[in-house]
Design a protein around this motif. Structure first.
Motif, PDB file in Angstrom:
ATOM      1  N   LEU A 122       0.836  -1.205   0.000  1.00 32.13           N
ATOM      2  CA  LEU A 122       0.000   0.000   0.000  1.00 32.13           C
ATOM      3  C   LEU A 122       0.867   1.250   0.000  1.00 32.13           C
ATOM      4  O   LEU A 122       2.011   1.227   0.450  1.00 32.13           O
ATOM      5  N   THR A 123       0.290   2.334  -0.472  1.00 31.56           N
ATOM      6  CA  THR A 123       1.037   3.602  -0.501  1.00 31.56           C
ATOM      7  C   THR A 123       1.126   4.160   0.917  1.00 31.56           C
ATOM      8  O   THR A 123       0.424   3.716   1.825  1.00 31.56           O
ATOM      9  N   GLY A 124       1.988   5.170   1.064  1.00 32.01           N
ATOM     10  CA  GLY A 124       2.097   5.851   2.349  1.00 32.01           C
ATOM     11  C   GLY A 124       0.738   6.359   2.797  1.00 32.01           C
ATOM     12  O   GLY A 124       0.318   6.176   3.931  1.00 32.01           O
ATOM     13  N   ARG A 125       0.019   6.979   1.863  1.00 29.23           N
ATOM     14  CA  ARG A 125      -1.296   7.537   2.181  1.00 29.23           C
ATOM     15  C   ARG A 125      -2.237   6.456   2.710  1.00 29.23           C
ATOM     16  O   ARG A 125      -2.866   6.604   3.758  1.00 29.23           O
ATOM     17  N   ASP A 126      -2.317   5.349   1.957  1.00 27.11           N
ATOM     18  CA  ASP A 126      -3.240   4.279   2.374  1.00 27.11           C
ATOM     19  C   ASP A 126      -2.849   3.709   3.723  1.00 27.11           C
ATOM     20  O   ASP A 126      -3.704   3.350   4.536  1.00 27.11           O
ATOM     21  N   ASN A 127      -1.542   3.630   3.964  1.00 30.59           N
ATOM     22  CA  ASN A 127      -1.098   3.094   5.251  1.00 30.59           C
ATOM     23  C   ASN A 127      -1.488   4.012   6.411  1.00 30.59           C
ATOM     24  O   ASN A 127      -1.814   3.536   7.491  1.00 30.59           O
ATOM     25  N   VAL A 128      -1.454   5.312   6.173  1.00 35.95           N
ATOM     26  CA  VAL A 128      -1.864   6.242   7.232  1.00 35.95           C
ATOM     27  C   VAL A 128      -3.333   5.969   7.588  1.00 35.95           C
ATOM     28  O   VAL A 128      -3.704   5.838   8.754  1.00 35.95           O
ATOM     29  N   TYR A 129      -4.159   5.835   6.545  1.00 39.59           N
ATOM     30  CA  TYR A 129      -5.588   5.600   6.799  1.00 39.59           C
ATOM     31  C   TYR A 129      -5.835   4.232   7.427  1.00 39.59           C
ATOM     32  O   TYR A 129      -6.654   4.074   8.316  1.00 39.59           O
ATOM     33  N   LEU A 130      -5.067   3.243   6.935  1.00 37.79           N
ATOM     34  CA  LEU A 130      -5.237   1.893   7.476  1.00 37.79           C
ATOM     35  C   LEU A 130      -4.892   1.865   8.967  1.00 37.79           C
ATOM     36  O   LEU A 130      -5.634   1.326   9.787  1.00 37.79           O
ATOM     37  N   ASN A 131      -3.775   2.504   9.316  1.00 39.67           N
ATOM     38  CA  ASN A 131      -3.368   2.537  10.719  1.00 39.67           C
ATOM     39  C   ASN A 131      -4.399   3.257  11.576  1.00 39.67           C
ATOM     40  O   ASN A 131      -4.717   2.823  12.674  1.00 39.67           O
ATOM     41  N   GLY A 132      -4.898   4.354  11.045  1.00 43.74           N
ATOM     42  CA  GLY A 132      -5.916   5.110  11.778  1.00 43.74           C
ATOM     43  C   GLY A 132      -7.156   4.260  12.002  1.00 43.74           C
ATOM     44  O   GLY A 132      -7.717   4.218  13.100  1.00 43.74           O
ATOM     45  N   ALA A 133      -7.566   3.541  10.945  1.00 43.83           N
ATOM     46  CA  ALA A 133      -8.765   2.713  11.060  1.00 43.83           C
ATOM     47  C   ALA A 133      -8.558   1.630  12.103  1.00 43.83           C
ATOM     48  O   ALA A 133      -9.450   1.325  12.898  1.00 43.83           O
ATOM     49  N   ILE A 134      -7.352   1.065  12.123  1.00 44.81           N
ATOM     50  CA  ILE A 134      -7.083   0.016  13.097  1.00 44.81           C
ATOM     51  C   ILE A 134      -7.116   0.586  14.517  1.00 44.81           C
ATOM     52  O   ILE A 134      -7.539  -0.066  15.463  1.00 44.81           O
ATOM     53  N   LEU A 135      -6.693   1.833  14.659  1.00 46.14           N
ATOM     54  CA  LEU A 135      -6.780   2.467  15.973  1.00 46.14           C
ATOM     55  C   LEU A 135      -8.216   2.879  16.300  1.00 46.14           C
ATOM     56  O   LEU A 135      -8.486   3.406  17.370  1.00 46.14           O
ATOM     57  N   GLY A 136      -9.110   2.666  15.345  1.00 50.12           N
ATOM     58  CA  GLY A 136     -10.521   2.951  15.621  1.00 50.12           C
ATOM     59  C   GLY A 136     -10.909   4.385  15.331  1.00 50.12           C
ATOM     60  O   GLY A 136     -11.829   4.926  15.933  1.00 50.12           O
ATOM     61  N   MET A 137     -10.197   5.034  14.401  1.00 49.35           N
ATOM     62  CA  MET A 137     -10.487   6.440  14.130  1.00 49.35           C
ATOM     63  C   MET A 137     -11.382   6.634  12.924  1.00 49.35           C
ATOM     64  O   MET A 137     -11.313   5.889  11.967  1.00 49.35           O
ATOM     65  N   GLU A 138     -12.170   7.686  12.992  1.00 46.53           N
ATOM     66  CA  GLU A 138     -13.023   8.062  11.861  1.00 46.53           C
ATOM     67  C   GLU A 138     -12.135   8.584  10.740  1.00 46.53           C
ATOM     68  O   GLU A 138     -11.125   9.241  10.998  1.00 46.53           O
ATOM     69  N   ARG A 139     -12.606   8.374   9.521  1.00 46.78           N
ATOM     70  CA  ARG A 139     -11.843   8.847   8.366  1.00 46.78           C
ATOM     71  C   ARG A 139     -11.611  10.359   8.413  1.00 46.78           C
ATOM     72  O   ARG A 139     -10.524  10.854   8.132  1.00 46.78           O
ATOM     73  N   GLY A 140     -12.652  11.070   8.800  1.00 42.74           N
ATOM     74  CA  GLY A 140     -12.557  12.533   8.848  1.00 42.74           C
ATOM     75  C   GLY A 140     -11.472  12.983   9.813  1.00 42.74           C
ATOM     76  O   GLY A 140     -10.725  13.929   9.548  1.00 42.74           O
ATOM     77  N   ILE A 142      -8.792  11.243  10.691  1.00 40.20           N
ATOM     78  CA  ILE A 142      -7.473  10.934  10.125  1.00 40.20           C
ATOM     79  C   ILE A 142      -7.115  12.010   9.091  1.00 40.20           C
ATOM     80  O   ILE A 142      -5.989  12.502   9.056  1.00 40.20           O
ATOM     81  N   THR A 143      -8.111  12.386   8.282  1.00 37.13           N
ATOM     82  CA  THR A 143      -7.864  13.421   7.268  1.00 37.13           C
ATOM     83  C   THR A 143      -7.392  14.713   7.932  1.00 37.13           C
ATOM     84  O   THR A 143      -6.474  15.370   7.439  1.00 37.13           O
ATOM     85  N   SER A 144      -7.986  15.033   9.074  1.00 37.05           N
ATOM     86  CA  SER A 144      -7.602  16.282   9.737  1.00 37.05           C
ATOM     87  C   SER A 144      -6.161  16.230  10.257  1.00 37.05           C
ATOM     88  O   SER A 144      -5.534  17.251  10.454  1.00 37.05           O
ATOM     89  N   ARG A 145      -5.647  15.031  10.499  1.00 41.67           N
ATOM     90  CA  ARG A 145      -4.273  14.905  10.985  1.00 41.67           C
ATOM     91  C   ARG A 145      -3.281  14.623   9.855  1.00 41.67           C
ATOM     92  O   ARG A 145      -2.080  14.596  10.078  1.00 41.67           O
ATOM     93  N   PHE A 146      -3.828  14.353   8.675  1.00 43.83           N
ATOM     94  CA  PHE A 146      -2.997  13.824   7.592  1.00 43.83           C
ATOM     95  C   PHE A 146      -1.807  14.722   7.228  1.00 43.83           C
ATOM     96  O   PHE A 146      -0.667  14.275   7.154  1.00 43.83           O
ATOM     97  N   ASP A 147      -2.105  16.001   7.056  1.00 39.12           N
ATOM     98  CA  ASP A 147      -1.033  16.896   6.613  1.00 39.12           C
ATOM     99  C   ASP A 147       0.081  16.988   7.646  1.00 39.12           C
ATOM    100  O   ASP A 147       1.262  17.019   7.306  1.00 39.12           O
ATOM    101  N   ALA A 148      -0.308  17.021   8.912  1.00 37.74           N
ATOM    102  CA  ALA A 148       0.704  17.103   9.975  1.00 37.74           C
ATOM    103  C   ALA A 148       1.586  15.860   9.958  1.00 37.74           C
ATOM    104  O   ALA A 148       2.805  15.937  10.134  1.00 37.74           O
ATOM    105  N   ILE A 149       0.977  14.719   9.711  1.00 39.70           N
ATOM    106  CA  ILE A 149       1.734  13.459   9.680  1.00 39.70           C
ATOM    107  C   ILE A 149       2.744  13.477   8.543  1.00 39.70           C
ATOM    108  O   ILE A 149       3.929  13.199   8.730  1.00 39.70           O
ATOM    109  N   VAL A 150       2.270  13.851   7.354  1.00 42.92           N
ATOM    110  CA  VAL A 150       3.143  13.824   6.181  1.00 42.92           C
ATOM    111  C   VAL A 150       4.260  14.859   6.330  1.00 42.92           C
ATOM    112  O   VAL A 150       5.415  14.610   5.992  1.00 42.92           O
TER     113      VAL A 150
END
Ligand SMILES: Nc1ncnc2c1ncn2[C@@H]1O[C@H](COP(=O)(O)OP(=O)(O)OP(=O)(O)O)[C@@H](O)[C@H]1O
Ligand SMILES: [Mg+2]
Length: 445
Positions: A122-140, A142-150
């Motif tokens: 998976l791409t870096g992006r997909d992995n960020v979302y996958l990890n977030g989902a596994i931690l039980g986070m809403e997509r929205g 994760i999106t709000s944290r995405f830029d800070a992570i990258v």
């Protein structure tokens, strides 16, 4: 009293050489403990039990109990092989304890040794979302944290590239950024400072500090005592799988340094000199290491990841075209994968003295669980020189650290691992206006 974030009760993890694992009931375990105080004593005395008995095991972690309050920052120190990573693997639920319990309250974000946490395809992006989902986070969220992570990871240009193409430094940066920005209640970090450059190390410490100041719990394993001192008020010291100190960081570091010089450093080799074997024994396997990448021999292979096996051989005769081989077997001894220098046409001679040999499998097609690793050495005619069946039980770990609570996925059945995709292909949608299914069917006709 502060609320608890982590409680360990006699947590133990045992690894095996050569012996067949057998499920033991609690009653059996208790009876055995009472009946053989000798053996238990021997195990307690250290890496223990490397004789040639059937029950040839050692404890990577032994009866470790402690509690960590919510918001505490705990340092974990100890020499190579002391059991630090084993402790973190158990807390991240990528492996199960042999006995004892580990309770963790809240979501766990972990950064273990390189190799766990991300899906290579998976791409870096997909992995960020996958990890977030596994931690039980809403997509929205994760999106709000995405830029800070990258931005933290500094991988903007590569965020849509599969992470298997990342360098180990990039991989680590992104993994740390994800673990530290998705606001886990408990952040578990293993040796991140060993791999990153100086600037990134500073950034990591800064970020862990912020996480801690936010009132979250942090567990930090490092050989960088300065960093442990700065970050953690309390630390524990592990020695050969035992908890030997727990207290104020500077005091625990003092104790660690005092004990340091008195013993030879433990190697990362699993010693095979005393393992049960057959063959002419004019050359013998002395040790083995294995791991998830070509840079680390960390004993943490995972499904779909690389597997590297390195063996050491001590020879009293030279062999011109030795056949060095391995076989991975299931828990009942059935062969699954094998390979050898002979099969590949490798014709490197075996010298008198010591030499080491390496096998690299690019994609390990095995699911998490214990497997037997057989090692064998034969001469150019195929006559057996040394054979260890099995040399040891190799554990394949879950790639994904498991969250806790409702998002915990039980392990799937089966042995083989294979990449696949899944999705709906087609649907014949019938609209219904409500009411009984029968009436809906009538309407759609
Ligand atoms: N999957 C495994 N299979 C067999 N032995 C293992 C496995 N994982 C760890 N070990 C052994 O267990 C012991 C503890 O290993 P662990 O990786 O926890 O040490 P560590 O304290 O993290 O060391 P380091 O500082 O080198 O990272 C070591 O003797 C190691 O060889
Ligand atoms: Mg470690």
């Amino acid at each position: 009293m502060t609320a608890l974030a982590i409680r360990l009760d006699q947590l133990s993890k045992q690894y095996r050489f050569g012996a067949r694992p057998r499920r033991r009931t609690l009653r059996e375990a208790l009876t055995e403990a009472a009946a053989s105080p000798w053996r238990n004593l021997r195990r307690l005395a250290g890496a223990a039990g490397r004789g040639t008995t059937e029950d040839d095991t050692f404890w990577a972690l032994r009866d470790v109990s402690f509690e960590v309050g919510h918001g505490e920052v705990l340092g974990v120190i100890g020499r190579n092989g002391a059991g630090k990573s084993t402790l973190l693997k158990l807390l991240s639920r990528i492996t199960a304890p042999t006995s004892g319990r580990a309770e963790v309250w809240g979501r766990v974000g972990s950064l273990l040794e390189v190799g766990t946490g991300f899906h290579p395809e998976l791409t870096g992006r997909d992995n960020v979302y996958l990890n977030g989902a596994i931690l039980g986070m809403e997509r929205g969220y994760i999106t709000s944290r995405f830029d800070a992570i990258v931005e933290f990871a500094g991988v903007e240009q590569f965020i849509d590239t599969p992470v298997k193409r990342y360098s180990s430094g990039m991989y680590l940066r992104l993994a740390f950024a994800v673990a530290a920005h998705l606001e886990p209640d408990v952040l578990i970090v293993d040796e991140v400072l060993a791999v990153g450059d100086a600037e990134f190390q500073q950034k990591c410490i800064g970020r862990m500090n912020e996480v801690a100041c936010d009132g979250r719990t942090v567990l930090f394993v490092s050989h960088n005592l300065g960093a442990v001192q700065r970050l953690c008020t309390r630390s524990i010291l592990l020695e050969k799988g035992n908890l030997v100190a727990d207290g104020e960081t500077s005091e625990v570091i003092r104790q660690y340094l005092a004990s340091h010089d008195t013993e030879a450093p433990a190697g990362r080799w699993i010693d095979l000199t005393a393992a049960p074997r057959t063959g002419s024994a004019s050359a013998r396997f002395t040790g083995v290491q294995y791991g998830s990448g070509d840079q680390l021999v960390d004993f943490s292979p995972h499904p779909g990841g690389p597997l590297e096996i390195v063996v050491g051989i001590d020879a009293s005769i030279a062999l011109n075209r030795p056949r060095v081989g391995f076989t991975l077997r299931d828990r009942y001894g059935g062969p699954l994968i094998s390979g050898s220098t002979y099969a590949l046409g490798v014709a490197t001679p075996l010298p008198i003295g010591y030499s080491s040999w390496r096998f690299v499998l690019e994609t390990l097609p095995l699911r998490p669980g214990p497997y037997q690793l057989e090692l064998w050495l034969a001469d150019s005619m195929g006559a057996s020189v040394d054979r260890l069946q099995p040399a040891l039980w190799m554990e394949v770990f879950d790639r994904q650290p498991r969250g806790f609570g409702p998002h915990y996925n039980p392990r799937h059945d089966g042995i083989l691992y294979c990449e696949y995709s899944a999705g709906r292909v087609e649907a014949a949608v019938r609209h219904r206006t409500g009411g009984e299914p029968a009436s809906a069917a009538t309407q759609s006709r």
